[in-house]
Design an enzyme around this catalytic site. Structure first.
Site, short mmCIF file in Angstrom:
data_model
loop_
_atom_site.label_atom_id
_atom_site.label_comp_id
_atom_site.label_asym_id
_atom_site.label_seq_id
_atom_site.Cartn_x
_atom_site.Cartn_y
_atom_site.Cartn_z
CB CYS A 3 -0.92 0.01 1.22
SG CYS A 3 -1.81 1.58 1.45
CB CYS A 6 0.82 1.23 4.41
SG CYS A 6 -0.88 0.89 4.95
CG ASP A 29 -2.55 15.04 -3.94
OD1 ASP A 29 -3.50 14.31 -3.63
OD2 ASP A 29 -1.96 14.95 -5.05
CG HIS A 45 -4.57 -0.74 4.64
ND1 HIS A 45 -4.04 0.06 3.66
CD2 HIS A 45 -5.48 -1.53 4.02
CE1 HIS A 45 -4.60 -0.24 2.50
NE2 HIS A 45 -5.48 -1.22 2.70
CG ASN A 85 -12.34 10.85 -4.94
OD1 ASN A 85 -13.39 11.49 -5.06
ND2 ASN A 85 -11.16 11.36 -5.27
CG HIS A 96 -4.26 3.99 3.40
ND1 HIS A 96 -3.34 3.19 4.08
CD2 HIS A 96 -4.68 4.90 4.31
CE1 HIS A 96 -3.22 3.61 5.32
NE2 HIS A 96 -4.02 4.65 5.48
CG HIS A 98 -7.00 9.25 0.25
ND1 HIS A 98 -7.10 7.94 -0.18
CD2 HIS A 98 -7.25 10.01 -0.84
CE1 HIS A 98 -7.39 7.93 -1.47
NE2 HIS A 98 -7.50 9.17 -1.89
CG HIS A 100 -8.52 14.44 -1.84
ND1 HIS A 100 -7.44 14.44 -2.69
CD2 HIS A 100 -9.11 13.22 -1.98
CE1 HIS A 100 -7.38 13.27 -3.32
NE2 HIS A 100 -8.38 12.52 -2.92
P1 AMP Z 1 -7.71 9.46 -4.99
O1 AMP Z 1 -7.66 9.59 -6.50
O2 AMP Z 1 -8.89 10.09 -4.34
O3 AMP Z 1 -7.51 8.02 -4.58
O4 AMP Z 1 -6.49 10.30 -4.45
C1 AMP Z 1 -5.19 9.82 -4.40
C2 AMP Z 1 -4.31 11.02 -4.33
O5 AMP Z 1 -3.01 10.60 -3.95
C3 AMP Z 1 -4.16 11.78 -5.65
O6 AMP Z 1 -4.62 13.11 -5.49
C4 AMP Z 1 -2.66 11.71 -5.93
O7 AMP Z 1 -2.15 12.89 -6.50
C5 AMP Z 1 -2.10 11.46 -4.55
N1 AMP Z 1 -0.81 10.80 -4.54
C6 AMP Z 1 -0.44 9.68 -5.21
N2 AMP Z 1 0.82 9.33 -4.91
C7 AMP Z 1 1.25 10.25 -4.01
C8 AMP Z 1 2.48 10.45 -3.32
N3 AMP Z 1 3.53 9.62 -3.47
N4 AMP Z 1 2.59 11.51 -2.49
C9 AMP Z 1 1.56 12.35 -2.32
N5 AMP Z 1 0.37 12.21 -2.93
C10 AMP Z 1 0.22 11.19 -3.78
#
Ligand code: AMP
Length: 112
Positions: A3, A6, A29, A45, A85, A96, A98, A100
């Site tokens: 993950c 994680c 992000d 997780h 989302n 995982h 999250h 925003h």
């Molecule tokens: P979602 O599309 O709602 O699952 O959001 C996942 C978010 O994770 C997206 O906005 C990506 O830009 C962000 N993301 C993916 N990889 C990373 C990373 N290594 N560091 C920070 N944000 C990330």
């Protein structure tokens, strides 16, 4: 477990951390959709909103105690948006849970 978030919590993948406590981690992000775009996640997780249950509800509630503190620290005094989302139709890309936190500018009045 494979993950991404994680691994970020464990420090195996670098991130720009903005907050951490026993159960919550927050970082910027990598592809910001607003001047301020922070992801706030549980250290446990939990795959998505669908995975919230009676056993982890306190941890999730803690996220919502932390979000206003992060917003204040980020200077989002004029407001901000919180989005999670869940699943394919919502384009969840990281499995995982999250949240925003978006702000720092006038956001669209459309959410989808
Ligand atoms: P979602 O599309 O709602 O699952 O959001 C996942 C978010 O994770 C997206 O906005 C990506 O830009 C962000 N993301 C993916 N990889 C990373 C990373 N290594 N560091 C920070 N944000 C990330």
């Amino acid at each position: 477990m494979d993950c991404l978030f994680c691994a970020i919590i464990r420090g195996e993948i670098p991130s720009t951390k903005v907050y951490e406590d026993e159960s919550v981690f927050a970082f910027r992000d990598i592809n910001p959709q607003a001047p301020t775009h922070v992801l706030v996640i549980p250290k446990s997780h939990i795959p998505s909103v669908d995975g919230i249950n009676g056993e982890n509800a306190v941890e999730v509630a803690n996220i919502f105690r932390v979000i206003p503190k992060i917003a204040a620290a980020e200077g989002l005094s004029n407001g901000y948006r919180v989005i999670s989302n869940c699943g394919a139709d919502a384009c969840q890309s990281v499995k995982h849970l999250h949240f925003h936190v978006l702000g720092g500018a006038q956001l669209s009045d459309k959410m989808a």
